[in-house]
Design a protein around this motif. Sequence first.
Motif: not given
Length: 110
Positions: A93-110
Amino acid sequence: MKNKVQEGDVITVVAPYNVTAGDGVQVGAAIFGVACHDAVSGAPLELSLEGVYDIKTLSTDTPAQGAILYWDNTAKQLTTTASTNIKAGVATVAKVAGATVTTALINCIR
């Protein structure tokens, strides 16, 4: 298959530094995952290598949905800056400025 050791979505590593459950963790030059539990440096650590997590991110970065994210092992947080950082995943999802976390799908790319 006789030579399969494990599924690989969670592996045991040696904690490279003190971590808290849910922290992003880099091991060596190329392993990135999320700590499954607290661990002190040098202790065994279960590391989740896939999934979607809310992970600490540089507050001034505003990755769009689908943006590649990198792990800044000095600041111990995600960033959109490639530089010498390793690829960690993508923003779901897009993260807004100032937010301290990002929702991320990890290790899906290498």
